[in-house]
Design a protein around this motif. Structure first.
Motif, mmCIF file in Angstrom:
data_model
loop_
_atom_site.group_PDB
_atom_site.id
_atom_site.type_symbol
_atom_site.label_atom_id
_atom_site.label_comp_id
_atom_site.label_asym_id
_atom_site.label_seq_id
_atom_site.Cartn_x
_atom_site.Cartn_y
_atom_site.Cartn_z
ATOM 1 N N ASP A 22 0.814 -1.221 0.000
ATOM 2 C CA ASP A 22 0.000 0.000 0.000
ATOM 3 C C ASP A 22 0.847 1.271 0.000
ATOM 4 O O ASP A 22 0.488 2.273 0.588
ATOM 5 N N GLY A 23 2.002 1.251 -0.671
ATOM 6 C CA GLY A 23 2.869 2.428 -0.754
ATOM 7 C C GLY A 23 4.316 2.035 -0.552
ATOM 8 O O GLY A 23 4.790 1.075 -1.140
ATOM 9 N N CYS A 24 5.012 2.777 0.303
ATOM 10 C CA CYS A 24 6.399 2.420 0.602
ATOM 11 C C CYS A 24 6.796 2.964 1.964
ATOM 12 O O CYS A 24 6.160 3.857 2.517
ATOM 13 N N ASN A 38 1.699 6.635 1.257
ATOM 14 C CA ASN A 38 0.649 5.966 0.507
ATOM 15 C C ASN A 38 1.058 5.887 -0.965
ATOM 16 O O ASN A 38 2.098 6.432 -1.357
ATOM 17 N N PRO A 39 0.282 5.196 -1.800
ATOM 18 C CA PRO A 39 0.682 5.037 -3.208
ATOM 19 C C PRO A 39 0.900 6.362 -3.951
ATOM 20 O O PRO A 39 1.843 6.477 -4.738
ATOM 21 N N THR A 42 4.132 7.908 -2.728
ATOM 22 C CA THR A 42 5.226 7.090 -3.250
ATOM 23 C C THR A 42 5.534 7.482 -4.688
ATOM 24 O O THR A 42 6.695 7.655 -5.068
#
Length: 101
Positions: A22-24, A38-39, A42
């Motif tokens: 869900d992102g990084c 969040n995406p 990111t």
């Protein structure tokens, strides 16, 4: 006065990024801080340094997330937050050039 086109953004060197579903997670070794993005954040961090003015980043996100319009206000807020957290650097080209060399 500085044109918006002459302001560029670049991810700070030395960040360690780990992709998550869900992102990084971004580890800033110098500050000993970890940030979860969040995406969209990111993608914005990844775009800093390539399509690295606000308008280009918003347009890239529009295509990436198949949005009806470029999310300019959201990109502005995210860039401001990433800069406050020390994850990106703001660079101003005093000549106002907009080339990406």
């Amino acid at each position: 006065m500085t044109s918006a086109d002459s302001v560029r953004y670049r991810a700070v060197a030395g960040l360690e990024r780990t992709l998550l579903p869900d992102g990084c997670a971004v580890y800033d070794r110098g500050r000993r801080e970890i940030h979860y993005l969040n995406p969209a954040a990111t993608a914005i961090l990844a775009l800093c340094g390539t399509a690295n003015d606000r308008e280009s980043i918003a347009e890239a996100l529009q295509g990436l997330f198949n949005l009806p319009a470029a999310p300019s206000e959201d990109v502005d807020a995210c860039i401001d937050t990433l800069a406050e957290k020390g994850l990106i650097e703001i660079q101003i080209d005093p000549s106002g050039r907009t080339d990406r060399t």
